[in-house]
Design a protein around this motif. Sequence first.
Motif, PDB file in Angstrom:
ATOM      1  N   ASP A 143       0.826  -1.208   0.000  1.00 28.34           N
ATOM      2  CA  ASP A 143       0.000   0.000   0.000  1.00 28.34           C
ATOM      3  C   ASP A 143       0.860   1.258   0.000  1.00 28.34           C
ATOM      4  OD1 ASP A 143      -2.696   1.317   0.299  1.00 28.34           O
ATOM      5  OD2 ASP A 143      -1.742   2.045   2.146  1.00 28.34           O
ATOM      6  N   GLU A 144       1.926   1.261   0.802  1.00 27.46           N
ATOM      7  CA  GLU A 144       2.798   2.444   0.856  1.00 27.46           C
ATOM      8  C   GLU A 144       3.518   2.651  -0.472  1.00 27.46           C
ATOM      9  OE1 GLU A 144       2.317   4.365   3.174  1.00 27.46           O
ATOM     10  OE2 GLU A 144       1.755   3.233   4.949  1.00 27.46           O
ATOM     11  N   LEU A 145       3.971   1.561  -1.100  1.00 30.28           N
ATOM     12  CA  LEU A 145       4.598   1.690  -2.415  1.00 30.28           C
ATOM     13  C   LEU A 145       3.609   2.291  -3.420  1.00 30.28           C
ATOM     14  CD1 LEU A 145       6.746  -1.512  -3.104  1.00 30.28           C
ATOM     15  CD2 LEU A 145       7.532   0.860  -3.046  1.00 30.28           C
ATOM     16  N   ASN A 146       2.383   1.814  -3.373  1.00 27.13           N
ATOM     17  CA  ASN A 146       1.379   2.332  -4.304  1.00 27.13           C
ATOM     18  C   ASN A 146       1.121   3.814  -4.056  1.00 27.13           C
ATOM     19  OD1 ASN A 146      -0.638   1.761  -6.434  1.00 27.13           O
ATOM     20  ND2 ASN A 146      -2.090   2.373  -4.840  1.00 27.13           N
ATOM     21  N   ARG A 147       1.130   4.227  -2.822  1.00 26.21           N
ATOM     22  CA  ARG A 147       0.972   5.649  -2.511  1.00 26.21           C
ATOM     23  C   ARG A 147       2.136   6.456  -3.085  1.00 26.21           C
ATOM     24  NH1 ARG A 147      -2.976   6.527   1.666  1.00 26.21           N
ATOM     25  NH2 ARG A 147      -3.889   4.504   2.221  1.00 26.21           N
ATOM     26  N   SER A 148       3.338   5.904  -2.975  1.00 22.79           N
ATOM     27  CA  SER A 148       4.501   6.575  -3.538  1.00 22.79           C
ATOM     28  C   SER A 148       4.388   6.704  -5.057  1.00 22.79           C
ATOM     29  CB  SER A 148       5.770   5.802  -3.172  1.00 22.79           C
ATOM     30  OG  SER A 148       6.915   6.392  -3.759  1.00 22.79           O
ATOM     31  N   PHE A 149       3.964   5.629  -5.713  1.00 27.52           N
ATOM     32  CA  PHE A 149       3.802   5.661  -7.172  1.00 27.52           C
ATOM     33  C   PHE A 149       2.798   6.738  -7.602  1.00 27.52           C
ATOM     34  CE2 PHE A 149       4.759   0.835  -7.138  1.00 27.52           C
ATOM     35  CZ  PHE A 149       6.124   1.083  -7.144  1.00 27.52           C
ATOM     36  N   ASN A 150       1.827   6.995  -6.740  1.00 22.91           N
ATOM     37  CA  ASN A 150       0.772   7.960  -7.057  1.00 22.91           C
ATOM     38  C   ASN A 150       1.039   9.343  -6.480  1.00 22.91           C
ATOM     39  OD1 ASN A 150      -1.823   6.638  -8.406  1.00 22.91           O
ATOM     40  ND2 ASN A 150      -0.891   5.094  -7.052  1.00 22.91           N
ATOM     41  N   SER A 151       2.259   9.549  -5.976  1.00 25.26           N
ATOM     42  CA  SER A 151       2.632  10.845  -5.375  1.00 25.26           C
ATOM     43  C   SER A 151       1.685  11.255  -4.253  1.00 25.26           C
ATOM     44  CB  SER A 151       2.676  11.945  -6.452  1.00 25.26           C
ATOM     45  OG  SER A 151       3.622  11.624  -7.457  1.00 25.26           O
ATOM     46  N   SER A 152       1.162  10.252  -3.539  1.00 24.15           N
ATOM     47  CA  SER A 152       0.339  10.498  -2.362  1.00 24.15           C
ATOM     48  C   SER A 152       1.210  10.399  -1.118  1.00 24.15           C
ATOM     49  CB  SER A 152      -0.795   9.467  -2.271  1.00 24.15           C
ATOM     50  OG  SER A 152      -1.661   9.567  -3.386  1.00 24.15           O
ATOM     51  N   PRO A 153       0.836  11.038  -0.023  1.00 21.12           N
ATOM     52  CA  PRO A 153       1.628  10.928   1.203  1.00 21.12           C
ATOM     53  C   PRO A 153       1.508   9.536   1.802  1.00 21.12           C
ATOM     54  CG  PRO A 153      -0.388  12.144   1.628  1.00 21.12           C
ATOM     55  CD  PRO A 153      -0.314  11.944   0.140  1.00 21.12           C
TER      56      PRO A 153
END
Length: 372
Positions: free
Chosen positions: A312-322
């Motif tokens: 989930d955290e990797l996916n947030r990073s890919f989407n430029s989300s915090p």
Amino acid sequence: MFKLKFTALLLSAAFCQTLLAGDTEFLNYAKDRVASATSIADRWDGPTEGPLAEPSKKIVFVASDLRNGGVNGVAQGVSEASSHINWELRFIDALGSEVRQGAALRRAVAMKPDGIILGGIDIKHHREALKVAKKLGISVVGWHSSDSTEGNEELGLFANITTDPMEVAEISALLAITEGAGDMKAAIFTDRRYSIATLKANVMKKTVEKCSRCLLIDYFDIPLDQVANHTHKVVQTLISDEQVTHLLVINDLYIDFATPVYEQVQSKGMSIPVNISAGDGSMAAYDRIKTGQFQLATVPEPLYMQGWQVVDELNRSFNSSPPSRYTAPVHIITRENVTKLIGKSGVYEPRNNYREAYLSIWLGKSGKGEEQ
């Protein structure tokens, strides 16, 4: 050899006296904290919103040592979670040594994946490789990669997944204090190569020091990849000299290799110290706890759940989300709750439907997950 001197650190004449008023208050505090940490939570308290899953990402999981139950459990959780969103996942196993970990991380960076997962790789030893990954735009998420529950912007670490190591360490020591009714002689085992292990040991030490009738007799630095060679010797000496009533360790692995000594000691009718681990939770530890043999408790990580959080955290990073900044609550596994909280896989599984929660985020509200 691996001993760090602050022997007979605590106490004076008060050690053999009755509990002081402050001790009674502290012991009551300890009992309340332990009771709370052994209760069973069944409600998801993690993130409920986030970006939809980015498909077809290439991920490399760099493992400090897949023989380590904690690292292996997280790896399995990552594999399970990533399979739901069509991510290509590769593993590189460093087999324990710091040198091999550095080589494995450099190899992963050279592959130029979309993301790298650090499974028990401490960032403080690999600054240059991580800076290269950051320059290449590779998203990096760690599990037990520092002593903080936050990421590290300088080194490009988007998030570090762990239960709060300070809470884990404190609750472990508080359990020992309550078990000893505020009267014990403790030794601590750690691996100072890892920031999180050093932090846990220091917090356990400080917690023991708050109890005036508790004596910290020794602090041992035994690297996890050398546990098999040294733990049994240290434990044998502690028992032979009748120095210790409680062992506080940062990983169940120490107790694995102390067990043969305990079996010999038990056959001779000698006392065995009470053993409590501040992580990560292993199948062998749960078996010992179930049977009441050689281990009172462990404070495990919810390994599969943390594997899902890593994704989930990797996916947030890919989407430029915090980052979600979610930290799983601390739980103590004892003989009273072990059968309720440990699944067939031998991993601590919170009964909070975390799979369904994450799939609802990644696949949209219609995404269905099924708790296993």
